[in-house]
Design an enzyme around this catalytic site. Structure first.
Site, PDB file in Angstrom:
ATOM      1  N   SER A 143       0.856  -1.190   0.000  1.00 13.84           N
ATOM      2  CA  SER A 143       0.000   0.000   0.000  1.00 13.84           C
ATOM      3  C   SER A 143       0.887   1.233   0.000  1.00 13.84           C
ATOM      4  O   SER A 143       2.053   1.169   0.422  1.00 13.84           O
ATOM      5  CB  SER A 143      -0.881   0.006   1.255  1.00 13.84           C
ATOM      6  OG  SER A 143      -1.471   1.274   1.474  1.00 13.84           O
ATOM      7  N   TYR A 156      -1.389  -0.718  10.396  1.00 14.27           N
ATOM      8  CA  TYR A 156      -1.526  -0.995   8.961  1.00 14.27           C
ATOM      9  C   TYR A 156      -0.281  -0.530   8.214  1.00 14.27           C
ATOM     10  O   TYR A 156       0.280  -1.263   7.393  1.00 14.27           O
ATOM     11  CB  TYR A 156      -2.770  -0.297   8.425  1.00 14.27           C
ATOM     12  CG  TYR A 156      -3.092  -0.584   6.977  1.00 14.27           C
ATOM     13  CD1 TYR A 156      -3.641  -1.807   6.597  1.00 14.27           C
ATOM     14  CD2 TYR A 156      -2.865   0.370   5.989  1.00 14.27           C
ATOM     15  CE1 TYR A 156      -3.954  -2.073   5.277  1.00 14.27           C
ATOM     16  CE2 TYR A 156      -3.176   0.111   4.661  1.00 14.27           C
ATOM     17  CZ  TYR A 156      -3.722  -1.110   4.316  1.00 14.27           C
ATOM     18  OH  TYR A 156      -4.028  -1.369   2.999  1.00 14.27           O
TER      19      TYR A 156
END
Length: 257
Positions: A143, A156
Protein backbone atom coordinates in the site's frame (compact mmCIF):
# COMPACT_ATOMS: atom_id res chain seq x y z
CA UNK A 1 -3.11 -17.47 -30.20
CA UNK A 2 -2.12 -19.08 -26.91
CA UNK A 3 -2.97 -17.14 -23.78
CA UNK A 4 0.03 -15.76 -21.87
CA UNK A 5 -0.66 -17.72 -18.67
CA UNK A 6 -1.97 -20.90 -20.25
CA UNK A 7 -1.07 -23.93 -18.12
CA UNK A 8 0.24 -21.81 -15.24
CA UNK A 9 -1.17 -21.86 -11.70
CA UNK A 10 -1.71 -18.75 -9.56
CA UNK A 11 -2.72 -18.56 -5.89
CA UNK A 12 -4.45 -15.30 -4.91
CA UNK A 13 -5.18 -14.51 -1.26
CA UNK A 14 -8.01 -12.16 -0.39
CA UNK A 15 -9.54 -13.30 -3.67
CA UNK A 16 -13.12 -13.01 -2.48
CA UNK A 17 -13.46 -9.30 -3.20
CA UNK A 18 -11.86 -6.01 -4.18
CA UNK A 19 -8.37 -6.12 -5.66
CA UNK A 20 -7.98 -9.86 -5.04
CA UNK A 21 -11.09 -10.75 -7.00
CA UNK A 22 -9.97 -8.53 -9.88
CA UNK A 23 -6.51 -10.16 -9.85
CA UNK A 24 -7.97 -13.68 -9.83
CA UNK A 25 -10.32 -12.91 -12.71
CA UNK A 26 -7.56 -11.26 -14.72
CA UNK A 27 -5.20 -14.22 -14.36
CA UNK A 28 -7.99 -16.57 -15.39
CA UNK A 29 -8.79 -14.45 -18.45
CA UNK A 30 -5.14 -14.81 -19.46
CA UNK A 31 -5.41 -18.61 -19.22
CA UNK A 32 -4.09 -19.33 -15.71
CA UNK A 33 -5.65 -21.85 -13.38
CA UNK A 34 -6.49 -19.85 -10.27
CA UNK A 35 -6.70 -20.83 -6.62
CA UNK A 36 -8.94 -18.32 -4.85
CA UNK A 37 -8.12 -18.05 -1.14
CA UNK A 38 -10.39 -16.15 1.23
CA UNK A 39 -11.32 -16.32 4.90
CA UNK A 40 -15.01 -16.43 3.97
CA UNK A 41 -15.65 -19.60 1.97
CA UNK A 42 -18.73 -18.23 0.19
CA UNK A 43 -16.80 -15.23 -1.14
CA UNK A 44 -13.96 -17.42 -2.42
CA UNK A 45 -16.45 -19.70 -4.12
CA UNK A 46 -18.27 -16.75 -5.68
CA UNK A 47 -15.08 -15.55 -7.37
CA UNK A 48 -14.25 -19.09 -8.53
CA UNK A 49 -17.77 -19.50 -9.91
CA UNK A 50 -17.49 -16.21 -11.81
CA UNK A 51 -14.23 -17.42 -13.35
CA UNK A 52 -15.69 -20.79 -14.33
CA UNK A 53 -18.82 -19.14 -15.75
CA UNK A 54 -16.57 -17.04 -17.99
CA UNK A 55 -14.84 -20.18 -19.27
CA UNK A 56 -11.84 -20.09 -16.94
CA UNK A 57 -10.53 -22.61 -14.44
CA UNK A 58 -10.52 -21.98 -10.69
CA UNK A 59 -10.96 -23.59 -7.31
CA UNK A 60 -11.87 -21.94 -4.01
CA UNK A 61 -9.94 -22.73 -0.83
CA UNK A 62 -11.15 -21.00 2.35
CA UNK A 63 -8.34 -20.22 4.79
CA UNK A 64 -7.17 -17.96 7.58
CA UNK A 65 -3.96 -16.61 6.05
CA UNK A 66 -2.48 -15.88 9.47
CA UNK A 67 -2.48 -19.57 10.45
CA UNK A 68 0.44 -21.73 9.35
CA UNK A 69 -1.73 -24.86 9.25
CA UNK A 70 -4.23 -23.20 6.88
CA UNK A 71 -1.44 -21.90 4.64
CA UNK A 72 0.19 -25.34 4.48
CA UNK A 73 -3.18 -26.90 3.61
CA UNK A 74 -3.81 -24.42 0.78
CA UNK A 75 -0.39 -25.07 -0.75
CA UNK A 76 -0.72 -28.85 -0.37
CA UNK A 77 -4.24 -28.83 -1.86
CA UNK A 78 -3.07 -26.66 -4.76
CA UNK A 79 -0.21 -29.03 -5.55
CA UNK A 80 -2.54 -32.05 -5.23
CA UNK A 81 -5.08 -30.46 -7.56
CA UNK A 82 -2.87 -28.74 -10.14
CA UNK A 83 0.62 -30.16 -9.54
CA UNK A 84 2.45 -26.84 -9.64
CA UNK A 85 2.51 -23.23 -8.38
CA UNK A 86 3.82 -20.56 -10.73
CA UNK A 87 2.53 -17.36 -9.16
CA UNK A 88 1.80 -16.39 -5.56
CA UNK A 89 -0.15 -13.16 -5.03
CA UNK A 90 -0.24 -12.13 -1.38
CA UNK A 91 -3.12 -9.68 -1.25
CA UNK A 92 -5.19 -10.44 1.86
CA UNK A 93 -5.28 -7.63 4.43
CA UNK A 94 -7.27 -5.98 7.18
CA UNK A 95 -7.25 -2.27 7.93
CA UNK A 96 -8.60 -0.98 11.26
CA UNK A 97 -8.23 2.75 11.87
CA UNK A 98 -7.01 3.15 15.45
CA UNK A 99 -4.54 5.66 16.89
CA UNK A 100 -1.42 4.10 18.40
CA UNK A 101 -2.30 4.67 22.07
CA UNK A 102 -5.82 3.31 21.52
CA UNK A 103 -4.48 0.18 19.82
CA UNK A 104 -4.48 -2.98 21.91
CA UNK A 105 -1.74 -5.58 21.56
CA UNK A 106 -4.28 -8.08 20.24
CA UNK A 107 -5.39 -5.60 17.55
CA UNK A 108 -1.75 -4.94 16.63
CA UNK A 109 -1.04 -8.67 16.41
CA UNK A 110 -4.15 -9.26 14.31
CA UNK A 111 -3.06 -6.68 11.72
CA UNK A 112 0.56 -7.86 11.64
CA UNK A 113 -0.31 -11.56 11.38
CA UNK A 114 -3.00 -11.09 8.74
CA UNK A 115 -1.12 -8.58 6.60
CA UNK A 116 2.59 -9.33 7.10
CA UNK A 117 3.05 -12.76 8.67
CA UNK A 118 0.74 -14.19 6.00
CA UNK A 119 3.19 -13.05 3.31
CA UNK A 120 6.02 -14.81 5.15
CA UNK A 121 3.96 -17.99 5.58
CA UNK A 122 2.76 -18.24 1.98
CA UNK A 123 6.12 -17.30 0.49
CA UNK A 124 7.89 -19.86 2.66
CA UNK A 125 5.32 -22.51 1.70
CA UNK A 126 5.34 -21.98 -2.08
CA UNK A 127 9.06 -21.38 -2.70
CA UNK A 128 10.07 -25.07 -2.38
CA UNK A 129 7.55 -26.01 -5.09
CA UNK A 130 8.74 -23.14 -7.27
CA UNK A 131 12.37 -24.20 -6.83
CA UNK A 132 11.49 -27.75 -7.80
CA UNK A 133 9.71 -26.48 -10.92
CA UNK A 134 12.63 -24.26 -11.91
CA UNK A 135 11.21 -20.90 -10.92
CA UNK A 136 8.20 -18.77 -10.13
CA UNK A 137 7.10 -15.31 -9.12
CA UNK A 138 5.71 -13.76 -5.95
CA UNK A 139 3.75 -10.51 -6.12
CA UNK A 140 2.92 -8.86 -2.81
CA UNK A 141 0.22 -6.22 -2.56
CA UNK A 142 1.35 -3.57 -0.10
CA UNK A 143 0.00 0.00 0.00
CA UNK A 144 1.08 3.61 -0.28
CA UNK A 145 0.92 3.46 3.52
CA UNK A 146 4.34 1.78 3.22
CA UNK A 147 5.81 5.18 2.32
CA UNK A 148 3.31 7.80 3.57
CA UNK A 149 0.36 7.47 5.89
CA UNK A 150 -2.59 9.11 7.65
CA UNK A 151 -3.70 9.42 11.26
CA UNK A 152 -4.89 6.15 12.75
CA UNK A 153 -2.97 3.72 10.55
CA UNK A 154 0.05 2.82 12.70
CA UNK A 155 -0.41 -0.96 12.60
CA UNK A 156 -1.53 -1.00 8.96
CA UNK A 157 1.37 1.24 7.84
CA UNK A 158 3.86 -0.90 9.78
CA UNK A 159 2.52 -4.08 8.17
CA UNK A 160 2.58 -2.61 4.67
CA UNK A 161 6.06 -1.16 5.10
CA UNK A 162 7.18 -4.60 6.27
CA UNK A 163 5.70 -6.21 3.15
CA UNK A 164 7.69 -3.88 0.90
CA UNK A 165 10.92 -4.56 2.80
CA UNK A 166 10.34 -8.32 2.93
CA UNK A 167 9.67 -8.42 -0.81
CA UNK A 168 13.14 -7.01 -1.46
CA UNK A 169 14.65 -9.62 0.87
CA UNK A 170 12.79 -12.49 -0.84
CA UNK A 171 13.90 -11.21 -4.24
CA UNK A 172 17.54 -11.15 -3.14
CA UNK A 173 17.45 -14.55 -1.44
CA UNK A 174 16.19 -16.30 -4.60
CA UNK A 175 17.46 -14.06 -7.41
CA UNK A 176 19.82 -16.73 -8.74
CA UNK A 177 17.17 -19.45 -8.62
CA UNK A 178 14.68 -17.92 -11.04
CA UNK A 179 12.20 -16.81 -8.40
CA UNK A 180 11.26 -13.16 -8.72
CA UNK A 181 9.45 -11.07 -6.11
CA UNK A 182 7.89 -7.66 -6.68
CA UNK A 183 5.62 -5.45 -4.61
CA UNK A 184 2.68 -3.30 -5.71
CA UNK A 185 1.66 -0.19 -3.75
CA UNK A 186 -1.95 0.76 -4.50
CA UNK A 187 -3.36 4.10 -3.42
CA UNK A 188 -7.05 4.71 -2.76
CA UNK A 189 -9.00 2.05 -4.65
CA UNK A 190 -12.78 1.64 -4.69
CA UNK A 191 -13.06 -1.64 -2.77
CA UNK A 192 -15.15 -2.94 0.14
CA UNK A 193 -12.18 -2.06 2.40
CA UNK A 194 -12.29 1.57 1.30
CA UNK A 195 -16.07 1.73 1.69
CA UNK A 196 -15.88 0.32 5.20
CA UNK A 197 -13.29 2.97 6.09
CA UNK A 198 -15.63 5.83 5.12
CA UNK A 199 -18.51 4.81 7.39
CA UNK A 200 -19.44 8.01 9.18
CA UNK A 201 -22.79 8.76 10.75
CA UNK A 202 -22.40 12.53 10.30
CA UNK A 203 -21.42 12.55 6.63
CA UNK A 204 -23.19 10.55 3.89
CA UNK A 205 -21.01 7.92 2.24
CA UNK A 206 -21.58 9.53 -1.16
CA UNK A 207 -20.16 12.82 0.09
CA UNK A 208 -17.09 11.14 1.59
CA UNK A 209 -16.48 9.23 -1.64
CA UNK A 210 -16.74 12.50 -3.58
CA UNK A 211 -14.13 13.97 -1.25
CA UNK A 212 -11.91 10.92 -1.81
CA UNK A 213 -12.22 11.37 -5.58
CA UNK A 214 -11.54 15.10 -5.41
CA UNK A 215 -8.48 14.62 -3.19
CA UNK A 216 -6.67 12.46 -5.75
CA UNK A 217 -4.36 14.27 -8.19
CA UNK A 218 -5.84 12.18 -11.01
CA UNK A 219 -9.34 13.27 -9.93
CA UNK A 220 -10.73 9.90 -8.83
CA UNK A 221 -9.93 6.82 -6.78
CA UNK A 222 -8.66 3.74 -8.58
CA UNK A 223 -10.59 0.66 -9.68
CA UNK A 224 -9.59 -2.90 -8.69
CA UNK A 225 -8.97 -3.84 -12.35
CA UNK A 226 -6.37 -1.07 -12.61
CA UNK A 227 -4.39 -2.60 -9.76
CA UNK A 228 -4.86 -6.09 -11.18
CA UNK A 229 -3.20 -4.91 -14.39
CA UNK A 230 -0.12 -3.83 -12.41
CA UNK A 231 -0.03 -7.13 -10.51
CA UNK A 232 -0.04 -9.06 -13.79
CA UNK A 233 2.68 -6.76 -15.14
CA UNK A 234 4.79 -7.51 -12.04
CA UNK A 235 4.28 -11.24 -12.52
CA UNK A 236 4.70 -11.35 -16.30
CA UNK A 237 7.52 -13.45 -17.75
CA UNK A 238 8.00 -10.58 -20.21
CA UNK A 239 9.45 -8.68 -17.23
CA UNK A 240 11.96 -11.39 -16.39
CA UNK A 241 14.68 -8.84 -15.50
CA UNK A 242 12.50 -7.13 -12.88
CA UNK A 243 12.77 -8.40 -9.31
CA UNK A 244 12.71 -6.62 -5.97
CA UNK A 245 10.85 -3.78 -7.68
CA UNK A 246 8.33 -1.46 -6.03
CA UNK A 247 5.47 -0.49 -8.36
CA UNK A 248 3.31 2.43 -7.20
CA UNK A 249 -0.22 2.71 -8.60
CA UNK A 250 -1.84 5.53 -6.67
CA UNK A 251 -3.25 8.11 -9.06
CA UNK A 252 -0.42 10.45 -8.09
CA UNK A 253 -1.24 10.44 -4.36
CA UNK A 254 2.33 10.11 -3.08
CA UNK A 255 3.86 12.68 -5.45
CA UNK A 256 1.72 15.57 -4.24
CA UNK A 257 3.10 17.97 -1.64
Amino acid sequence: MEQKWSGKVAIVTGGGGGIGRAVARRFAQEGARVVVVNRTAAKAEQTAEEIRAAGGEAIALPADVSLEADVSRVVADTLAHYGRIDVMVNNAAICPQVRLTDLSLSQWNEVITNNLTSVFLFSKAVIPAMLQAGGGVIVNVSSVHAVATLEGYSAYAASKGGIAAMTRAIALDYAKENIRANVVLPGAVHTPMLESSVKNLDTPKEEIMRQWNDSQPIGRVGQPDEIAAVVLFAASPENSFMTGATLVADGGMTIEL
